[in-house]
Design a protein around this motif. Sequence first.
Motif, PDB file in Angstrom:
ATOM      1  N   ALA A  92     -18.780  71.063  56.356  1.00  0.00           N
ATOM      2  CA  ALA A  92     -19.044  71.321  54.939  1.00  0.00           C
ATOM      3  C   ALA A  92     -17.736  71.434  54.183  1.00  0.00           C
ATOM      4  O   ALA A  92     -16.658  71.539  54.789  1.00  0.00           O
ATOM      5  N   LEU A  93     -17.857  71.449  52.878  1.00  0.00           N
ATOM      6  CA  LEU A  93     -16.743  71.800  51.993  1.00  0.00           C
ATOM      7  C   LEU A  93     -16.823  73.312  51.786  1.00  0.00           C
ATOM      8  O   LEU A  93     -17.851  73.810  51.326  1.00  0.00           O
ATOM      9  N   TYR A  94     -15.785  74.025  52.150  1.00  0.00           N
ATOM     10  CA  TYR A  94     -15.778  75.475  52.096  1.00  0.00           C
ATOM     11  C   TYR A  94     -15.035  75.964  50.856  1.00  0.00           C
ATOM     12  O   TYR A  94     -13.914  75.519  50.578  1.00  0.00           O
ATOM     13  N   TYR A  95     -15.684  76.891  50.143  1.00  0.00           N
ATOM     14  CA  TYR A  95     -15.128  77.451  48.921  1.00  0.00           C
ATOM     15  C   TYR A  95     -14.934  78.955  49.055  1.00  0.00           C
ATOM     16  O   TYR A  95     -15.790  79.640  49.631  1.00  0.00           O
ATOM     17  N   CYS A  96     -13.844  79.468  48.498  1.00  0.00           N
ATOM     18  CA  CYS A  96     -13.751  80.911  48.332  1.00  0.00           C
ATOM     19  C   CYS A  96     -14.072  81.242  46.874  1.00  0.00           C
ATOM     20  O   CYS A  96     -13.913  80.408  45.980  1.00  0.00           O
ATOM     21  N   ALA A  97     -14.543  82.455  46.676  1.00  0.00           N
ATOM     22  CA  ALA A  97     -14.960  82.880  45.350  1.00  0.00           C
ATOM     23  C   ALA A  97     -14.652  84.352  45.152  1.00  0.00           C
ATOM     24  O   ALA A  97     -14.677  85.137  46.106  1.00  0.00           O
ATOM     25  N   GLY A  98     -14.376  84.706  43.910  1.00  0.00           N
ATOM     26  CA  GLY A  98     -14.104  86.091  43.571  1.00  0.00           C
ATOM     27  C   GLY A  98     -14.959  86.549  42.412  1.00  0.00           C
ATOM     28  O   GLY A  98     -15.191  85.783  41.469  1.00  0.00           O
ATOM     29  N   ALA A  99     -15.419  87.772  42.507  1.00  0.00           N
ATOM     30  CA  ALA A  99     -16.220  88.359  41.440  1.00  0.00           C
ATOM     31  C   ALA A  99     -15.421  89.457  40.742  1.00  0.00           C
ATOM     32  O   ALA A  99     -14.486  90.014  41.310  1.00  0.00           O
ATOM     33  N   THR A 100     -15.805  89.784  39.539  1.00  0.00           N
ATOM     34  CA  THR A 100     -15.130  90.853  38.799  1.00  0.00           C
ATOM     35  C   THR A 100     -15.797  92.195  39.022  1.00  0.00           C
ATOM     36  O   THR A 100     -15.394  93.195  38.433  1.00  0.00           O
ATOM     37  N   ALA A 101     -16.813  92.221  39.885  1.00  0.00           N
ATOM     38  CA  ALA A 101     -17.523  93.457  40.185  1.00  0.00           C
ATOM     39  C   ALA A 101     -17.858  93.489  41.674  1.00  0.00           C
ATOM     40  O   ALA A 101     -17.666  92.510  42.393  1.00  0.00           O
ATOM     41  N   ARG A 102     -18.347  94.624  42.119  1.00  0.00           N
ATOM     42  CA  ARG A 102     -18.862  94.712  43.487  1.00  0.00           C
ATOM     43  C   ARG A 102     -20.309  94.235  43.467  1.00  0.00           C
ATOM     44  O   ARG A 102     -21.120  94.754  42.699  1.00  0.00           O
ATOM     45  N   LEU A 103     -20.588  93.281  44.322  1.00  0.00           N
ATOM     46  CA  LEU A 103     -21.910  92.675  44.347  1.00  0.00           C
ATOM     47  C   LEU A 103     -22.713  93.276  45.496  1.00  0.00           C
ATOM     48  O   LEU A 103     -22.471  92.974  46.654  1.00  0.00           O
ATOM     49  N   TYR A 104     -23.657  94.100  45.139  1.00  0.00           N
ATOM     50  CA  TYR A 104     -24.486  94.747  46.165  1.00  0.00           C
ATOM     51  C   TYR A 104     -25.796  93.997  46.332  1.00  0.00           C
ATOM     52  O   TYR A 104     -26.249  93.274  45.453  1.00  0.00           O
ATOM     53  N   GLU A 110     -25.399  85.157  45.969  1.00  0.00           N
ATOM     54  CA  GLU A 110     -25.711  84.261  44.856  1.00  0.00           C
ATOM     55  C   GLU A 110     -24.421  83.715  44.250  1.00  0.00           C
ATOM     56  O   GLU A 110     -23.614  84.463  43.695  1.00  0.00           O
ATOM     57  N   SER A 111     -24.245  82.403  44.291  1.00  0.00           N
ATOM     58  CA  SER A 111     -23.001  81.824  43.792  1.00  0.00           C
ATOM     59  C   SER A 111     -22.797  82.102  42.304  1.00  0.00           C
ATOM     60  O   SER A 111     -21.659  82.245  41.850  1.00  0.00           O
ATOM     61  N   ARG A 112     -23.883  82.221  41.553  1.00  0.00           N
ATOM     62  CA  ARG A 112     -23.754  82.442  40.109  1.00  0.00           C
ATOM     63  C   ARG A 112     -23.176  83.820  39.778  1.00  0.00           C
ATOM     64  O   ARG A 112     -22.754  84.066  38.652  1.00  0.00           O
ATOM     65  N   GLU A 113     -23.156  84.724  40.748  1.00  0.00           N
ATOM     66  CA  GLU A 113     -22.610  86.067  40.512  1.00  0.00           C
ATOM     67  C   GLU A 113     -21.084  86.098  40.596  1.00  0.00           C
ATOM     68  O   GLU A 113     -20.467  87.093  40.228  1.00  0.00           O
ATOM     69  N   TYR A 114     -20.495  85.040  41.095  1.00  0.00           N
ATOM     70  CA  TYR A 114     -19.043  84.987  41.263  1.00  0.00           C
ATOM     71  C   TYR A 114     -18.402  84.332  40.040  1.00  0.00           C
ATOM     72  O   TYR A 114     -18.930  83.347  39.504  1.00  0.00           O
ATOM     73  N   TRP A 117     -13.577  80.484  41.344  1.00  0.00           N
ATOM     74  CA  TRP A 117     -13.782  79.624  42.502  1.00  0.00           C
ATOM     75  C   TRP A 117     -12.531  78.823  42.802  1.00  0.00           C
ATOM     76  O   TRP A 117     -11.796  78.424  41.899  1.00  0.00           O
ATOM     77  N   GLY A 118     -12.346  78.552  44.096  1.00  0.00           N
ATOM     78  CA  GLY A 118     -11.320  77.616  44.493  1.00  0.00           C
ATOM     79  C   GLY A 118     -11.852  76.193  44.448  1.00  0.00           C
ATOM     80  O   GLY A 118     -13.012  75.957  44.107  1.00  0.00           O
ATOM     81  N   GLN A 119     -11.006  75.260  44.818  1.00  0.00           N
ATOM     82  CA  GLN A 119     -11.375  73.845  44.749  1.00  0.00           C
ATOM     83  C   GLN A 119     -12.056  73.366  46.022  1.00  0.00           C
ATOM     84  O   GLN A 119     -12.635  72.282  46.049  1.00  0.00           O
ATOM     85  N   GLY A 120     -11.982  74.165  47.081  1.00  0.00           N
ATOM     86  CA  GLY A 120     -12.640  73.816  48.330  1.00  0.00           C
ATOM     87  C   GLY A 120     -11.705  73.200  49.348  1.00  0.00           C
ATOM     88  O   GLY A 120     -10.714  72.557  48.990  1.00  0.00           O
ATOM     89  N   THR A 121     -12.034  73.394  50.620  1.00  0.00           N
ATOM     90  CA  THR A 121     -11.315  72.766  51.718  1.00  0.00           C
ATOM     91  C   THR A 121     -12.335  72.231  52.712  1.00  0.00           C
ATOM     92  O   THR A 121     -13.311  72.917  53.038  1.00  0.00           O
TER      93      THR A 121
END
Length: 127
Positions: A92-104, A110-114, A117-121
């Motif tokens: 797969a294409l792997y992405y890292c993501a960061g959120a501005t809050a703690r996601l419980y 859910e990707s929409r909560e982040y 995003w990076g460009q993927g590897t």
Amino acid sequence: QVQLVESGGGLVQAGDSLRLSCAVSGRTFSSSTMGWFRQPPGKEREFVAASISSGGSIYYADSVKGRFTISRDNAKNTLYLQMNSLKPGDTALYYCAGATARLYGLRREESREYDYWGQGTQVTVSS
């Protein structure tokens, strides 16, 4: 400007290991959630792993539990994904993501909560 840059992907054989890195610049995510997602060929993006906050709880998708490990190095402002016992299904294409809050709860998956995003590897596992 916030940037997330993944690296470490490649072509490996089944059973091999890889470590993905996600270098963050422009802000720190130490007190908020960071995660890894992947998008297999022809499929939608899916959750892989999440770190709720630095030193906080960690969660994995069932498909990678016991094989993958997510970790952070706050000094380097970097997120990692250690992937062991790789399978062709991990391609797969792997992405890292960061959120501005703690996601419980399920929000962490859910990707929409982040927010960032990076460009993927690309990770390709041959049988």
